[in-house]
Design a protein around this motif. Structure first.
Motif, mmCIF file in Angstrom:
data_model
loop_
_atom_site.group_PDB
_atom_site.id
_atom_site.type_symbol
_atom_site.label_atom_id
_atom_site.label_comp_id
_atom_site.label_asym_id
_atom_site.label_seq_id
_atom_site.Cartn_x
_atom_site.Cartn_y
_atom_site.Cartn_z
ATOM 1 N N VAL A 1 0.843 -1.206 0.000
ATOM 2 C CA VAL A 1 0.000 0.000 0.000
ATOM 3 C C VAL A 1 0.871 1.246 0.000
ATOM 4 N N ASN A 2 1.929 1.256 0.805
ATOM 5 C CA ASN A 2 2.851 2.398 0.788
ATOM 6 C C ASN A 2 3.496 2.537 -0.595
ATOM 7 N N SER A 3 3.778 1.375 -1.219
ATOM 8 C CA SER A 3 4.388 1.434 -2.550
ATOM 9 C C SER A 3 3.453 2.073 -3.568
ATOM 10 N N PHE A 4 2.131 1.817 -3.438
ATOM 11 C CA PHE A 4 1.177 2.449 -4.349
ATOM 12 C C PHE A 4 1.305 3.972 -4.292
ATOM 13 N N GLY A 5 1.416 4.530 -3.070
ATOM 14 C CA GLY A 5 1.545 5.981 -2.929
ATOM 15 C C GLY A 5 2.825 6.481 -3.572
ATOM 16 N N SER A 6 3.934 5.753 -3.325
ATOM 17 C CA SER A 6 5.212 6.176 -3.898
ATOM 18 C C SER A 6 5.183 6.088 -5.420
ATOM 19 N N LEU A 7 4.624 5.004 -5.945
ATOM 20 C CA LEU A 7 4.551 4.850 -7.394
ATOM 21 C C LEU A 7 3.658 5.909 -8.025
ATOM 22 N N ALA A 8 2.522 6.217 -7.373
ATOM 23 C CA ALA A 8 1.628 7.254 -7.907
ATOM 24 C C ALA A 8 2.332 8.599 -7.951
ATOM 25 N N TYR A 9 3.085 8.903 -6.874
ATOM 26 C CA TYR A 9 3.823 10.184 -6.839
ATOM 27 C C TYR A 9 4.853 10.233 -7.967
ATOM 28 N N LEU A 10 5.602 9.133 -8.161
ATOM 29 C CA LEU A 10 6.617 9.112 -9.212
ATOM 30 C C LEU A 10 5.994 9.209 -10.600
ATOM 31 N N LEU A 11 4.844 8.520 -10.807
ATOM 32 C CA LEU A 11 4.152 8.621 -12.091
ATOM 33 C C LEU A 11 3.775 10.071 -12.400
ATOM 34 N N LYS A 12 3.201 10.729 -11.406
ATOM 35 C CA LYS A 12 2.804 12.131 -11.600
ATOM 36 C C LYS A 12 4.021 12.998 -11.876
ATOM 37 N N ASP A 13 5.091 12.800 -11.098
ATOM 38 C CA ASP A 13 6.293 13.621 -11.235
ATOM 39 C C ASP A 13 6.929 13.411 -12.610
ATOM 40 N N TYR A 14 7.064 12.131 -13.052
ATOM 41 C CA TYR A 14 7.681 11.870 -14.345
ATOM 42 C C TYR A 14 6.829 12.417 -15.489
ATOM 43 N N TYR A 15 5.511 12.329 -15.322
ATOM 44 C CA TYR A 15 4.623 12.843 -16.370
ATOM 45 C C TYR A 15 4.763 14.348 -16.508
ATOM 46 N N VAL A 16 4.757 15.055 -15.363
ATOM 47 C CA VAL A 16 4.871 16.523 -15.388
ATOM 48 C C VAL A 16 6.229 16.934 -15.957
ATOM 49 N N ARG A 17 7.292 16.197 -15.556
ATOM 50 C CA ARG A 17 8.641 16.579 -15.985
ATOM 51 C C ARG A 17 9.010 15.999 -17.361
ATOM 52 N N GLY A 18 8.055 15.268 -17.960
ATOM 53 C CA GLY A 18 8.291 14.782 -19.316
ATOM 54 C C GLY A 18 9.203 13.582 -19.415
ATOM 55 N N LYS A 19 9.431 12.886 -18.302
ATOM 56 C CA LYS A 19 10.292 11.694 -18.328
ATOM 57 C C LYS A 19 9.473 10.466 -18.742
ATOM 58 N N HIS A 20 8.973 10.497 -19.971
ATOM 59 C CA HIS A 20 8.075 9.428 -20.420
ATOM 60 C C HIS A 20 8.781 8.087 -20.573
ATOM 61 N N ASN A 21 10.091 8.102 -20.782
ATOM 62 C CA ASN A 21 10.831 6.832 -20.938
ATOM 63 C C ASN A 21 10.874 6.023 -19.648
ATOM 64 N N GLU A 22 10.690 6.726 -18.515
ATOM 65 C CA GLU A 22 10.734 6.035 -17.226
ATOM 66 C C GLU A 22 9.391 5.405 -16.857
ATOM 67 N N LEU A 23 8.324 5.816 -17.573
ATOM 68 C CA LEU A 23 6.975 5.370 -17.180
ATOM 69 C C LEU A 23 6.761 3.845 -17.315
ATOM 70 N N PRO A 24 7.247 3.173 -18.392
ATOM 71 C CA PRO A 24 7.004 1.707 -18.483
ATOM 72 C C PRO A 24 7.526 0.930 -17.287
ATOM 73 N N ALA A 25 8.708 1.284 -16.794
ATOM 74 C CA ALA A 25 9.256 0.566 -15.635
ATOM 75 C C ALA A 25 8.365 0.737 -14.417
ATOM 76 N N LEU A 26 7.847 1.986 -14.213
ATOM 77 C CA LEU A 26 6.954 2.223 -13.070
ATOM 78 C C LEU A 26 5.648 1.450 -13.234
ATOM 79 N N LEU A 27 5.151 1.394 -14.479
ATOM 80 C CA LEU A 27 3.895 0.667 -14.703
ATOM 81 C C LEU A 27 4.078 -0.828 -14.443
ATOM 82 N N ASN A 28 5.220 -1.381 -14.855
ATOM 83 C CA ASN A 28 5.500 -2.797 -14.564
ATOM 84 C C ASN A 28 5.559 -3.042 -13.065
ATOM 85 N N ALA A 29 6.218 -2.117 -12.349
ATOM 86 C CA ALA A 29 6.285 -2.252 -10.893
ATOM 87 C C ALA A 29 4.905 -2.164 -10.283
#
Length: 743
Positions: A510-538
């Motif tokens: 459950v804590n990981s869900f919060g961390s992953l959601a935060y990273l998804l939002k941060d990478y999306y805003v900052r345009g780091k789209h290449n990092e998104l597949p790894a986060l989605l797999n996690a």
């Protein structure tokens, strides 16, 4: 229609000729290569090419051409190259043996072995084996033993494990023939350990079979059956169909000699269609022979005659089987009181026993012939044959006594050790006896004083008995309270462990869900789209883990509350397994694990669909979790007479024996991470155990550290589901496996 029929027959003929044409093409290419070698002048390569050509001719049953090629190989082999000469002579000798030219074969092999002593090579080891086998067949068994032992010494020197096993097994067989069963068993077990370490399933199967024969000769039929079954499984794993059928026949024979006719019949009837399919005529004859003996013992004489006639091989082949078949035919006609026919078959059996040098068959045939002459009133002939029978029987009994004496001699050292222990025990008992006599003397002296207290004892006796009864009742009550306390403590411990698992394994994801959601939002805003597949797999992996945890928690809770209702029915196992494999297909591919199933297409299992799905899901998940990259997970199943057996085997990490004992308990400390860091919950295997037992089944696990783990499930048919304890298909308690736990 006629044109189509001719075209079909022509096609069949062409297909049947393909192997011949392929072999001819191979031989032509070898002849071309041989011509090139002859032009090049390399005699070693020329000799090698002639050996290959000889092998092709031998495989085509052209023995004369094969002998010619082997002779040319010996001619071309350099004088210092013992290896090629040894191979060529060994192959020649095997052909000469088939042609009855034993003396020529023995002479050539003896010369090769003598030459090899000067320059030993691994290629000479087959010559030691072949020479020993031929000497044994010729009755020169002690000479055979000498060559086997010499070859074994050379094999150890050359570190050739396969020939260590082969030669040591031959030596063990000779010890078995001499009646030294302990030494034979020791050598067989040493060879078996080498075969297991080598991973050679064929050698393992042969050794299991030979150990089974050893126990069979000692009339220890239960142990013989156990080893024959292990041989069967090894043959099945190595895909040796003939070995598979032979193991069935051996098990049938052991059951027959043990008097378990129904089990013997089952194995013989199971072996017959497979022997027919393989054109395994020798095995087929022995199976029909066994069925004839069973039918005779049960008084079904027509059935016995049919089976006995079908067991008969051609007169020129397998004289031992033919003699035994004639003997059983004699016994059947004897039971039917058809004296002339019985006499004919007994006479044929005796003649064949003399040709095959089978003393036991000769003895039994003599007894039968004596009986037939007696029935015909020819008492002089009957008496003469009976005297021969008694002489033969006494001789065999003397041989049995000699073997028994050899066995006793082999156990002498062990007996000496036991005797020394017995002497020490006797001394201790004598000391104790002396002390006891002194105490008895003292008791006699004080008896007068004790008698004076009898009256007082009678007065207080009643009160004492009442007090003792009260104490007994109090002790019983105390035991009940202690048992209830232990059950309560266990329940509280299980509850604490359960909530500990929940708090630990749910909090992290459950804590990981919060961390992953935060990273998804941060990478999306900052345009780091290449990092998104790894986060989605996690995120996907995390969600699957939480989903499986919640499924197990909910199922376990419902089971503990008694709200989970079992609805058993006949289920197609293939569909159920495919559903489970579909779930884990991605996980298996991501870890590069080979996940496969070997299940008969029409096999059904009787049980609750949801419970079986939960069992298979947890066991497959567990296997994938603890299997390394490029490993494999195999799901197997087969029908037994009284139920269905399912196995899930992996080539993973395995478990230590101390952990294996606690694998079905809920214990957070036992939770282990998988090979890719996967976190377990500790609930899967307890659920598997509970769901298996509640359906009347049983569960065993076998595991070896570093080699893998196999879970074996057994579910009964509907009429067996309520019976306790669970048994195997032959009515015996389900056996525990070595290095295993039976849940």
């Amino acid at each position: 229609m006629n044109l189509l029929r001719y075209l079909f027959l022509a096609g069949v003929c062409c297909i049947s000729l393909l192997p011949v044409l392929r072999a001819q093409s191979h031989q032509d290419s070898l002849l071309v290569a041989l011509q090139q070698e002859l032009e090049g002048g390399d005699s070693t390569r020329v000799a090698f090419q002639y050996i290959v050509l000889g092998n092709l001719a031998r495989d085509s049953s052209d023995f004369e051409e094969a002998l010619s090629y082997y002779s040319l190989a010996r001619t071309w082999a350099p004088s210092q190259n013992v290896s090629i000469t040894s191979v060529a002579v060994n192959q020649q000798s095997l052909i000469w043996q088939k042609q009855g030219l034993i003396d020529s074969a023995l002479q050539q092999l003896t010369e090769v072995v003598a030459q090899a002593r000067q320059a030993p090579t691994p290629q000479v080891l087959p010559a030691y084996t072949t020479l020993g086998n031929m000497l044994r067949s010729a009755g020169r068994k002690e000479e055979a033993m000498q060559y086997w032992q010499e070859g074994l010494t050379l094999a150890y020197h050359l570190q050739d494990t396969l020939y260590i096993i082969d030669l040591q097994s031959n030596i063990a067989r000779r010890y078995r023939e001499k009646g030294n069963y302990p030494r034979a068993l020791q050598l067989y077990l040493e060879s078996l350990s080498l075969g297991i370490a080598l991973g050679n399933l064929s050698e393992q199967a042969n050794l299991y079979n030979r150990i089974g024969v050893l126990h069979y000769n000692q009339r220890d039929y239960d142990q013989a059956i156990n080893y024959y079954r292990m041989a069967f499984h090894a043959h099945r794993q190595s895909q040796s169909l003939r070995g598979h059928v032979q193991a069935y026949s051996n098990i049938g024979l052991a059951y027959l000699e043990a008097g378990q006719l129904d089990s013997a019949r089952w194995y013989y009837e199971a072996a017959i269609p497979q022997a027919i399919q393989l054109n395994y005529s020798h095995n087929l004859g022995w199976n029909y022979y066994g069925l004839a003996r069973i039918a005779l013992a049960e008084g079904h004489y027509t059935e016995a005659l049919n089976a006995a006639y079908r067991s008969l091989p051609p007169r020129t082949q397998r004289k031992n089987l033919l003699g035994q078949s004639y003997l059983v035919l004699g016994n059947i006609h004897r039971a039917l009181q058809v004296i002339d026919s019985a006499q004919y078959y007994y006479a044929q059996a005796r003649l064949l026993s003399q040709e095959a040098q089978d003393a036991i068959l000769n003895r039994n045939a003599l007894e039968g012939l004596s009986w037939t002459y007696q029935q015909q009133g020819r008492y002089d002939q009957a008496l003469g044959l009976y005297q021969e029978y008694k002489t033969m029987a006494d001789s065999l009994n003397n041989e049995e006594n000699t073997r028994t004496q050899a066995l006793l001699a082999a156990e002498y050292s062990f007996q000496m050790e036991r005797d020394s222990i017995a002497q020490a025990q006797a001394y201790a008992e004598a000391t104790f006896e002396k002390d006891l006599q002194q105490r008895q003397y003292f008791i006699i002296l004080t008896l007068g004083g004790i008698l004076g207290l009898v009256v007082l004892v009678l007065v207080v006796g009643n009160a004492y008995r009442q007090k003792r009864q009260a104490l007994a009742e109090l002790a019983t009550l105390h035991e009940e309270v202690a048992a209830q306390r232990d059950r309560l403590d266990q329940a509280l411990l299980t509850k604490d462990q359960f909530f500990s698992i929940i708090s630990h394994d749910l909090r992290g994801p459950v804590n990981s869900f919060g961390s992953l959601a935060y990273l998804l939002k941060d990478y999306y805003v900052r345009g780091k789209h290449n990092e998104l597949p790894a986060l989605l797999n996690a995120l996907e992996t995390n969600s699957k883990g939480v989903s499986q945890l919640l499924d197990n928690l909910l199922t376990w809770a419902l089971q503990q509350q008694g709200q989970l209702t079992m609805k058993p029915q006949h289920l197609p196992l293939t569909i159920l397994v495919n559903q489970v494999m579909d779930i884990f297909d991605y996980q298996a591919k991501s870890k590069e694990i080979y996940l496969r199933a070997e299940i008969p297409k029409d096999l059904k299992v009787y049980g609750d669909e949801n419970a079986l799905f939960t069992i298979l899901r947890n066991l497959v998940s567990n296997a994938l979790k603890f299997t390394r990259k490029e490993g494999q997970v195999l799901i197997m199943a087969e029908a037994t007479i009284r139920g269905t057996q399912i196995q899930i085997a992996d080539t993973g990490l395995g478990m230590e024996p101390e952990k294996l004992e606690q694998v079905f308990r809920i214990n957070e400390k036992l939770v282990t991470r998988g090979t890719a860091g996967e976190k377990g919950t500790g609930l899967g295997l307890p659920l598997v155990k509970e769901f298996t037992e509640v359906q009347g089944g049983n569960l065993a696990v076998e595991s070896h550290p570093g080699e893998g783990t196999t879970f074996t499930l057994w579910f009964p048919n509907p009429k067996e589901a309520a019976q306790e304890p669970q048994t195997d298909e032959h009515g015996k308690d389900a056996p525990e496996l070595e290095n295993s736990v039976l849940a």
